[in-house]
Design a protein around this motif. Structure first.
Motif, PDB file in Angstrom:
ATOM      1  N   VAL A   1      -4.963   3.310  -7.142  1.00  0.00           N
ATOM      2  CA  VAL A   1      -3.927   3.669  -6.179  1.00  0.00           C
ATOM      3  C   VAL A   1      -4.599   4.333  -4.989  1.00  0.00           C
ATOM      4  O   VAL A   1      -5.442   5.218  -5.162  1.00  0.00           O
ATOM      5  N   GLU A   2      -4.253   3.900  -3.786  1.00  0.00           N
ATOM      6  CA  GLU A   2      -4.839   4.484  -2.579  1.00  0.00           C
ATOM      7  C   GLU A   2      -3.764   4.673  -1.518  1.00  0.00           C
ATOM      8  O   GLU A   2      -2.925   3.793  -1.297  1.00  0.00           O
ATOM      9  N   ALA A   3      -3.811   5.814  -0.860  1.00  0.00           N
ATOM     10  CA  ALA A   3      -2.990   6.027   0.330  1.00  0.00           C
ATOM     11  C   ALA A   3      -3.637   5.295   1.499  1.00  0.00           C
ATOM     12  O   ALA A   3      -4.870   5.294   1.636  1.00  0.00           O
ATOM     13  N   MET A   4      -2.843   4.665   2.328  1.00  0.00           N
ATOM     14  CA  MET A   4      -3.376   3.974   3.497  1.00  0.00           C
ATOM     15  C   MET A   4      -3.638   5.014   4.598  1.00  0.00           C
ATOM     16  O   MET A   4      -2.701   5.476   5.259  1.00  0.00           O
TER      17      MET A   4
ATOM     18  N   ASP B   1      -3.865 -13.303   1.739  1.00  0.00           N
ATOM     19  CA  ASP B   1      -2.839 -12.794   2.632  1.00  0.00           C
ATOM     20  C   ASP B   1      -2.177 -11.625   1.916  1.00  0.00           C
ATOM     21  O   ASP B   1      -1.651 -11.791   0.810  1.00  0.00           O
ATOM     22  N   PRO B   2      -2.168 -10.420   2.497  1.00  0.00           N
ATOM     23  CA  PRO B   2      -1.545  -9.278   1.822  1.00  0.00           C
ATOM     24  C   PRO B   2      -0.104  -9.524   1.386  1.00  0.00           C
ATOM     25  O   PRO B   2       0.350  -8.931   0.406  1.00  0.00           O
ATOM     26  N   ALA B   3       0.599 -10.390   2.090  1.00  0.00           N
ATOM     27  CA  ALA B   3       1.998 -10.666   1.732  1.00  0.00           C
ATOM     28  C   ALA B   3       2.113 -11.403   0.402  1.00  0.00           C
ATOM     29  O   ALA B   3       3.163 -11.373  -0.241  1.00  0.00           O
ATOM     30  N   GLU B   4       1.040 -12.070  -0.031  1.00  0.00           N
ATOM     31  CA  GLU B   4       1.096 -12.853  -1.261  1.00  0.00           C
ATOM     32  C   GLU B   4       0.971 -11.985  -2.513  1.00  0.00           C
ATOM     33  O   GLU B   4       1.410 -12.369  -3.595  1.00  0.00           O
ATOM     34  N   GLY B   5       0.306 -10.843  -2.400  1.00  0.00           N
ATOM     35  CA  GLY B   5       0.223  -9.912  -3.517  1.00  0.00           C
ATOM     36  C   GLY B   5      -0.766 -10.269  -4.601  1.00  0.00           C
ATOM     37  O   GLY B   5      -0.736  -9.663  -5.682  1.00  0.00           O
ATOM     38  N   SER B   6      -1.653 -11.239  -4.346  1.00  0.00           N
ATOM     39  CA  SER B   6      -2.613 -11.604  -5.392  1.00  0.00           C
ATOM     40  C   SER B   6      -3.859 -12.223  -4.764  1.00  0.00           C
ATOM     41  O   SER B   6      -3.821 -12.765  -3.656  1.00  0.00           O
ATOM     42  N   THR B   7      -4.944 -12.151  -5.503  1.00  0.00           N
ATOM     43  CA  THR B   7      -6.179 -12.823  -5.131  1.00  0.00           C
ATOM     44  C   THR B   7      -7.068 -12.843  -6.373  1.00  0.00           C
ATOM     45  O   THR B   7      -6.616 -12.565  -7.491  1.00  0.00           O
ATOM     46  N   VAL B   8      -8.326 -13.178  -6.206  1.00  0.00           N
ATOM     47  CA  VAL B   8      -9.304 -13.160  -7.296  1.00  0.00           C
ATOM     48  C   VAL B   8     -10.535 -12.417  -6.806  1.00  0.00           C
ATOM     49  O   VAL B   8     -11.029 -12.680  -5.705  1.00  0.00           O
ATOM     50  N   ALA B   9     -11.011 -11.482  -7.613  1.00  0.00           N
ATOM     51  CA  ALA B   9     -12.242 -10.762  -7.291  1.00  0.00           C
ATOM     52  C   ALA B   9     -13.403 -11.392  -8.057  1.00  0.00           C
ATOM     53  O   ALA B   9     -13.222 -11.933  -9.155  1.00  0.00           O
TER      54      ALA B   9
ATOM     55  N   GLU C   1      -2.353  -3.892  10.253  1.00  0.00           N
ATOM     56  CA  GLU C   1      -2.783  -4.919   9.296  1.00  0.00           C
ATOM     57  C   GLU C   1      -4.199  -4.644   8.796  1.00  0.00           C
ATOM     58  O   GLU C   1      -4.508  -4.861   7.618  1.00  0.00           O
ATOM     59  N   GLN C   2      -5.067  -4.172   9.691  1.00  0.00           N
ATOM     60  CA  GLN C   2      -6.427  -3.813   9.276  1.00  0.00           C
ATOM     61  C   GLN C   2      -6.404  -2.691   8.245  1.00  0.00           C
ATOM     62  O   GLN C   2      -7.129  -2.728   7.237  1.00  0.00           O
ATOM     63  N   LEU C   3      -5.572  -1.692   8.495  1.00  0.00           N
ATOM     64  CA  LEU C   3      -5.476  -0.555   7.583  1.00  0.00           C
ATOM     65  C   LEU C   3      -4.996  -1.002   6.207  1.00  0.00           C
ATOM     66  O   LEU C   3      -5.557  -0.609   5.174  1.00  0.00           O
ATOM     67  N   GLN C   4      -3.988  -1.849   6.194  1.00  0.00           N
ATOM     68  CA  GLN C   4      -3.462  -2.348   4.926  1.00  0.00           C
ATOM     69  C   GLN C   4      -4.516  -3.167   4.177  1.00  0.00           C
ATOM     70  O   GLN C   4      -4.764  -2.944   2.982  1.00  0.00           O
ATOM     71  N   LYS C   5      -5.151  -4.100   4.870  1.00  0.00           N
ATOM     72  CA  LYS C   5      -6.077  -5.001   4.186  1.00  0.00           C
ATOM     73  C   LYS C   5      -7.332  -4.274   3.724  1.00  0.00           C
ATOM     74  O   LYS C   5      -7.835  -4.506   2.618  1.00  0.00           O
ATOM     75  N   ALA C   6      -7.858  -3.373   4.538  1.00  0.00           N
ATOM     76  CA  ALA C   6      -9.046  -2.621   4.139  1.00  0.00           C
ATOM     77  C   ALA C   6      -8.750  -1.756   2.918  1.00  0.00           C
ATOM     78  O   ALA C   6      -9.596  -1.621   2.019  1.00  0.00           O
ATOM     79  N   THR C   7      -7.547  -1.197   2.855  1.00  0.00           N
ATOM     80  CA  THR C   7      -7.177  -0.377   1.697  1.00  0.00           C
ATOM     81  C   THR C   7      -7.070  -1.234   0.447  1.00  0.00           C
ATOM     82  O   THR C   7      -7.518  -0.828  -0.639  1.00  0.00           O
ATOM     83  N   ILE C   8      -6.498  -2.415   0.568  1.00  0.00           N
ATOM     84  CA  ILE C   8      -6.406  -3.328  -0.582  1.00  0.00           C
ATOM     85  C   ILE C   8      -7.804  -3.686  -1.083  1.00  0.00           C
ATOM     86  O   ILE C   8      -8.076  -3.648  -2.289  1.00  0.00           O
TER      87      ILE C   8
ATOM     88  N   GLN D   1       2.565  -2.892  -2.394  1.00  0.00           N
ATOM     89  CA  GLN D   1       2.629  -1.725  -1.528  1.00  0.00           C
ATOM     90  C   GLN D   1       3.977  -1.047  -1.725  1.00  0.00           C
ATOM     91  O   GLN D   1       5.019  -1.704  -1.774  1.00  0.00           O
ATOM     92  N   ARG D   2       3.944   0.267  -1.850  1.00  0.00           N
ATOM     93  CA  ARG D   2       5.145   1.093  -1.865  1.00  0.00           C
ATOM     94  C   ARG D   2       4.920   2.243  -0.887  1.00  0.00           C
ATOM     95  O   ARG D   2       3.946   2.967  -1.007  1.00  0.00           O
ATOM     96  N   GLU D   3       5.828   2.356   0.055  1.00  0.00           N
ATOM     97  CA  GLU D   3       5.675   3.336   1.126  1.00  0.00           C
ATOM     98  C   GLU D   3       4.298   3.125   1.777  1.00  0.00           C
ATOM     99  O   GLU D   3       3.976   2.004   2.150  1.00  0.00           O
ATOM    100  N   ASP D   4       3.500   4.176   1.895  1.00  0.00           N
ATOM    101  CA  ASP D   4       2.183   4.026   2.526  1.00  0.00           C
ATOM    102  C   ASP D   4       1.061   3.988   1.493  1.00  0.00           C
ATOM    103  O   ASP D   4      -0.065   4.440   1.761  1.00  0.00           O
ATOM    104  N   TYR D   5       1.350   3.428   0.327  1.00  0.00           N
ATOM    105  CA  TYR D   5       0.372   3.399  -0.764  1.00  0.00           C
ATOM    106  C   TYR D   5       0.167   1.970  -1.260  1.00  0.00           C
ATOM    107  O   TYR D   5       1.110   1.173  -1.313  1.00  0.00           O
ATOM    108  N   ILE D   6      -1.063   1.691  -1.639  1.00  0.00           N
ATOM    109  CA  ILE D   6      -1.437   0.406  -2.226  1.00  0.00           C
ATOM    110  C   ILE D   6      -1.730   0.617  -3.707  1.00  0.00           C
ATOM    111  O   ILE D   6      -2.452   1.549  -4.093  1.00  0.00           O
ATOM    112  N   PHE D   7      -1.176  -0.280  -4.547  1.00  0.00           N
ATOM    113  CA  PHE D   7      -1.399  -0.235  -5.990  1.00  0.00           C
ATOM    114  C   PHE D   7      -2.039  -1.570  -6.399  1.00  0.00           C
ATOM    115  O   PHE D   7      -1.446  -2.622  -6.178  1.00  0.00           O
TER     116      PHE D   7
END
Length: 209
Positions: A108-111, A172-180, A136-143, A197-203
């Motif tokens: 869990v990270e705060a953006m 795409d952050p809107a998709e909610g999934s990827t592979v590491a 968008e940069q802030l969101q993606k870097a946090t993810i 994402q919930r509020e300003d947090y990434i899970f």
């Protein structure tokens, strides 16, 4: 009681969220702790970390578990006494617990703008953030940071480098999934990733495939 939400991440995986709004004294009074947990709590110097530690126990209590049900192995990885996999994380205003039949890592990270300052240390900024707005940069870097943290929670091996060894497929952050992908010690491992994402947090939940 600030239980926030349960999200069914996968068929056998639930992510439970607790919004940390209580003062420290209230959190301490509201949950029984074993002696070793009390020692661990008092070793935490930051009130933010103390609140996160206690909020996780409140969340477990809300789910029908107790502090005694949470066990730690020699590497510090948490386990539930009844056998299901668990991963825990907290950051400022949220605590989270993921419970699953699969081995997983949760982060869990705060953006926060700070992540963009340190982004070159853990990712290829030109590849991932080019052409995006500041938000968008802030969101993606946090993810991306959270993905790497969650992979490391699963592997937890000395020598793993976030920029050199852990990468993620374009997403795409809107998709909610990827592979590491982890390339380490001449081996390659793939990890399915789910994030919200919930509020300003990434899970982020990462699964051992």
């Amino acid at each position: 009681m600030p239980f926030y939400e349960t999200i069914h991440i996968r068929p056998q995986t639930q992510l439970h969220l607790w919004k940390i709004e209580e003062p420290l004294d209230s959190l301490i009074a509201g949950v029984p702790l074993q002696d070793h947990s009390l020692i661990r709590l008092h070793k935490l110097k930051s009130e933010v970390h103390q609140k996160g530690f206690l909020a996780v126990r409140h969340l477990l209590q809300h789910l029908g578990f107790s502090d005694a049900d949470l066990l730690y192995d020699a590497s510090g990885k948490p386990h539930l006494s009844h056998g299901q996999h668990i991963s825990i994380s907290h950051s400022h205003g949220f605590a989270a617990v993921a419970i699953s039949n699969e081995n997983l890592g949760l982060d869990v990270e705060a953006m926060r703008p700070k992540v963009l300052k340190i982004a070159p240390r853990f990712m290829d900024v030109d590849t991932h953030l080019s052409g995006l707005s500041l938000a968008e940069q802030l969101q993606k870097a946090t993810i991306i940071w959270s993905i790497k943290e969650a992979v490391f929670k699963i592997k937890n091996e000395k020598g793993i480098s976030y920029p050199s060894h852990i990468r993620e497929q374009p997403f795409d952050p809107a998709e909610g999934s990827t592979v590491a992908r982890l390339d380490f010690k001449h081996q390659t491992e793939l990890f399915p990733v789910q994030f919200i994402q919930r509020e300003d947090y990434i899970f982020v939940c990462v699964f051992e495939s």
